[in-house]
Design a protein around this motif. Structure first.
Motif, PDB file in Angstrom:
ATOM      1  N   ALA A 181      -3.940   6.176 -17.786  1.00 11.56           N
ATOM      2  CA  ALA A 181      -4.642   6.127 -19.420  1.00 11.56           C
ATOM      3  C   ALA A 181      -3.416   5.733 -20.399  1.00 11.56           C
ATOM      4  N   LEU A 182      -3.451   4.773 -20.860  1.00 15.91           N
ATOM      5  CA  LEU A 182      -2.549   4.425 -21.949  1.00 15.91           C
ATOM      6  C   LEU A 182      -2.939   5.468 -23.136  1.00 15.91           C
ATOM      7  N   THR A 183      -4.278   5.725 -23.166  1.00 15.65           N
ATOM      8  CA  THR A 183      -4.820   6.716 -23.776  1.00 15.65           C
ATOM      9  C   THR A 183      -6.123   7.239 -23.224  1.00 15.65           C
ATOM     10  N   GLY A 184      -6.544   8.356 -23.259  1.00 16.18           N
ATOM     11  CA  GLY A 184      -7.679   8.699 -22.752  1.00 16.18           C
ATOM     12  C   GLY A 184      -8.423   9.934 -23.366  1.00 16.18           C
ATOM     13  N   VAL A 185      -9.759   9.890 -23.683  1.00 17.36           N
ATOM     14  CA  VAL A 185     -10.299  11.027 -24.463  1.00 17.36           C
ATOM     15  C   VAL A 185     -11.436  11.386 -23.881  1.00 17.36           C
ATOM     16  N   PHE A 186     -11.475  12.987 -23.566  1.00 15.27           N
ATOM     17  CA  PHE A 186     -12.305  13.713 -22.759  1.00 15.27           C
ATOM     18  C   PHE A 186     -13.250  14.569 -24.076  1.00 15.27           C
ATOM     19  N   VAL A 187     -14.457  14.337 -24.060  1.00  9.11           N
ATOM     20  CA  VAL A 187     -15.263  14.874 -25.087  1.00  9.11           C
ATOM     21  C   VAL A 187     -16.265  15.709 -24.394  1.00  9.11           C
ATOM     22  N   ALA A 188     -16.378  16.962 -24.638  1.00 11.19           N
ATOM     23  CA  ALA A 188     -17.287  18.129 -23.917  1.00 11.19           C
ATOM     24  C   ALA A 188     -18.299  18.912 -24.954  1.00 11.19           C
ATOM     25  N   ARG A 189     -19.475  18.897 -25.046  1.00  9.95           N
ATOM     26  CA  ARG A 189     -20.161  19.419 -25.997  1.00  9.95           C
ATOM     27  C   ARG A 189     -20.795  20.675 -25.413  1.00  9.95           C
ATOM     28  N   PHE A 190     -20.568  21.951 -25.840  1.00  9.09           N
ATOM     29  CA  PHE A 190     -21.065  23.314 -25.282  1.00  9.09           C
ATOM     30  C   PHE A 190     -21.954  23.924 -26.216  1.00  9.09           C
ATOM     31  N   ASP A 238       6.179   3.156 -26.181  1.00 14.67           N
ATOM     32  CA  ASP A 238       6.811   2.494 -25.353  1.00 14.67           C
ATOM     33  C   ASP A 238       6.487   1.118 -25.503  1.00 14.67           C
ATOM     34  N   LEU A 239       6.863   0.191 -24.186  1.00 12.17           N
ATOM     35  CA  LEU A 239       6.292  -1.300 -24.304  1.00 12.17           C
ATOM     36  C   LEU A 239       5.060  -1.520 -24.321  1.00 12.17           C
ATOM     37  N   HIS A 240       4.262  -0.520 -24.013  1.00 11.74           N
ATOM     38  CA  HIS A 240       2.695  -0.703 -23.778  1.00 11.74           C
ATOM     39  C   HIS A 240       2.200  -0.530 -25.166  1.00 11.74           C
ATOM     40  N   GLY A 241       2.926   0.107 -25.937  1.00 12.56           N
ATOM     41  CA  GLY A 241       2.178   0.463 -27.116  1.00 12.56           C
ATOM     42  C   GLY A 241       2.889   1.608 -28.101  1.00 12.56           C
ATOM     43  N   SER A 242       2.926   1.515 -29.416  1.00 15.60           N
ATOM     44  CA  SER A 242       3.679   2.163 -30.451  1.00 15.60           C
ATOM     45  C   SER A 242       2.885   3.569 -30.394  1.00 15.60           C
ATOM     46  N   GLY A 243       3.804   4.446 -31.085  1.00 18.03           N
ATOM     47  CA  GLY A 243       3.078   5.649 -31.429  1.00 18.03           C
ATOM     48  C   GLY A 243       1.713   5.574 -32.395  1.00 18.03           C
ATOM     49  N   ASP A 244       2.030   4.837 -33.308  1.00 17.69           N
ATOM     50  CA  ASP A 244       0.761   4.536 -34.436  1.00 17.69           C
ATOM     51  C   ASP A 244      -0.275   3.787 -33.387  1.00 17.69           C
ATOM     52  N   TYR A 245      -0.061   2.989 -32.743  1.00 16.52           N
ATOM     53  CA  TYR A 245      -1.131   2.348 -31.820  1.00 16.52           C
ATOM     54  C   TYR A 245      -1.904   3.472 -31.105  1.00 16.52           C
ATOM     55  N   ARG A 246      -1.107   4.384 -30.620  1.00 19.23           N
ATOM     56  CA  ARG A 246      -1.696   5.503 -29.599  1.00 19.23           C
ATOM     57  C   ARG A 246      -2.700   6.265 -30.435  1.00 19.23           C
ATOM     58  N   ALA A 247      -2.091   6.836 -31.630  1.00 16.41           N
ATOM     59  CA  ALA A 247      -2.565   7.360 -32.627  1.00 16.41           C
ATOM     60  C   ALA A 247      -4.231   6.879 -33.068  1.00 16.41           C
ATOM     61  N   HIS A 248      -4.012   5.264 -33.199  1.00 16.95           N
ATOM     62  CA  HIS A 248      -5.463   4.810 -33.436  1.00 16.95           C
ATOM     63  C   HIS A 248      -6.474   4.780 -32.354  1.00 16.95           C
ATOM     64  N   LEU A 249      -5.821   4.653 -31.100  1.00 13.56           N
ATOM     65  CA  LEU A 249      -6.489   4.771 -29.780  1.00 13.56           C
ATOM     66  C   LEU A 249      -7.309   6.157 -29.819  1.00 13.56           C
ATOM     67  N   CYS A 250      -6.859   7.165 -30.113  1.00  7.69           N
ATOM     68  CA  CYS A 250      -7.165   8.429 -30.112  1.00  7.69           C
ATOM     69  C   CYS A 250      -8.608   8.500 -30.962  1.00  7.69           C
ATOM     70  N   LYS A 251      -8.538   7.899 -32.196  1.00  3.76           N
ATOM     71  CA  LYS A 251      -9.891   7.770 -32.834  1.00  3.76           C
ATOM     72  C   LYS A 251     -10.870   6.907 -32.251  1.00  3.76           C
ATOM     73  N   VAL A 252     -10.575   5.762 -32.056  1.00  2.19           N
ATOM     74  CA  VAL A 252     -11.440   4.895 -31.517  1.00  2.19           C
ATOM     75  C   VAL A 252     -12.030   5.267 -30.260  1.00  2.19           C
ATOM     76  N   LEU A 253     -11.441   5.616 -29.102  1.00  2.00           N
ATOM     77  CA  LEU A 253     -11.938   6.368 -27.805  1.00  2.00           C
ATOM     78  C   LEU A 253     -12.703   7.511 -28.071  1.00  2.00           C
ATOM     79  N   THR A 254     -12.193   8.424 -29.181  1.00  2.00           N
ATOM     80  CA  THR A 254     -13.240   9.775 -29.382  1.00  2.00           C
ATOM     81  C   THR A 254     -14.534   9.215 -29.763  1.00  2.00           C
TER      82      THR A 254
END
Length: 262
Positions: A181-190, A238-254
C-alpha cells in the motif's frame, strides 16, 4: 545466503524453547525474512519454523469475534473470513500475488509491522487483540512505530482476535510493482463509534486518524470529513510520492472506504 540450522516444532512450547537458543529467529511465511537473508541483511544461526504448529492455524468465528491463528496464510484468511468479516477477507485477498498469499501469514505480517503492510491497519481499525505465548496485547498498544511492536525477545504471536464491526472496508492505493500500500485506509464502524487506521503514509507507521473518527462517528458519510486534512509533515516521502501526496491520499481513500462500507 549463509549456512543455518532449521527446525520445525509441532507445539508452541517447543517453538519457544528453540527460540531461546542463541542466534535463533522465528520463521513464519518468510516473505520478508528470506529475502533479507539472501541479501545478508539478516544472518540467523537457527530458523524456527512456526508453520508446523496446528494450534496456530485456522480461522473460526467465536466469542469475541473472528479468531485467526497467527500461522494462517493470507489466502486462507481471504477464503475463510469472507462469511464473517468480508472487509478483512478482501484485504487478505489483495495482498501481493498468489505466491505471497499462499506463503505469507497474518502473524508474520503483524510481527514485522512493515510501514506499508495491510494487516496492521485492519488490526488497529478493528480494535483487535494480538495474543502471544505470554499475554494479550490490544492493537492500540501493540504498534509502536515503523517496524516496531510491543513484542519482547522470545515472544511470538499465536492468535489474532478481531471484533467484527457493523460496517467496514479497506481501500488502498497500490505501489504497482510490490502491491504494497502506497497508502491504505481501513474504516470500521461499531456501535460505540468509528475507527480509522491508515498504513503506508506515516514515518511512524500505522496510525489512527482520530479527527476523522470523531466526524464519522457523528455522521458516517464521505461528506463528514470534507473539511478535514492531514499535514504532509511526518509523512513518508520517496520516489513514489511526497508527504503531501500521501496526506492527500489519506483523505481520498478514507472517503472511498466509507462509501464502500456503506
Amino acid at each position: 545466503m549463509q549456512n543455518f540450522e532449521f527446525v520445525k516444532p509441532s507445539s508452541i512450547a517447543d517453538a519457544v524453547a528453540a527460540l531461546g537458543q542463541e542466534g535463533a529467529v522465528a520463521l513464519s511465511g518468510g516473505q520478508t525474512l528470506i529475502p533479507t537473508m539472501k541479501q545478508r541483511l539478516n544472518t540467523p544461526d537457527l530458523l524456527v519454523s512456526l508453520t508446523g504448529i496446528a494450534e496456530m492455524k485456522g480461522v473460526c468465528h467465536g466469542e469475541g469475534g473472528l479468531l485467526i491463528g497467527a500461522a494462517t496464510p493470507h489466502a486462507v484468511v481471504a477464503a475463510d473470513a469472507a462469511a464473517h468479516y468480508p472487509a478483512l477477507a478482501a484485504l487478505a485477498g489483495g495482498i501481493g500475488d498468489p505466491a505471497v498469499r499462499s506463503r505469507g501469514t497474518i502473524g508474520g505480517s503483524l510481527a514485522n509491522n512493515d510501514p506499508s503492510a495491510c494487516y496492521p491497519s485492519a488490526a488497529l481499525a478493528s480494535g483487535a487483540t494480538i495474543v502471544t505465548n505470554r499475554r494479550s496485547i490490544a492493537a492500540d498498544d501493540y504498534f509502536q512505530g515503523m517496524f516496531a511492536t510491543a513484542l519482547e525477545d522470545g515472544e511470538i504471536i499465536t492468535e489474532v482476535r478481531f471484533p467484527i464491526p457493523q460496517q467496514a472496508a479497506y481501500v488502498k492505493f497500490n505501489q504497482p510493482a510490490s502491491r504494497f500500500a502506497l497508502t491504505g485506509v481501513f474504516v470500521a464502524r461499531f456501535g460505540s463509534g468509528v475507527r480509522v487506521a491508515i498504513t503506508g503514509a506515516s514515518n511512524d507507521g500505522v496510525f489512527r486518524w482520530t479527527e476523522a473518527e470523531t466526524a464519522l462517528s457523528a455522521n458516517f458519510a464521505p461528506s463528514a470529513i470534507e473539511g478535514l486534512s492531514l499535514s504532509g509533515d511526518g509523512m513518508i516521502s520517496d520516489l513514489h510520492g511526497s508527504g503531501d501526496y500521501r496526506a492527500h491520499l489519506c483523505k481520498v481513500l478514507t472517503k472511498r472506504a466509507v462509501m464502500a462500507a456503506g
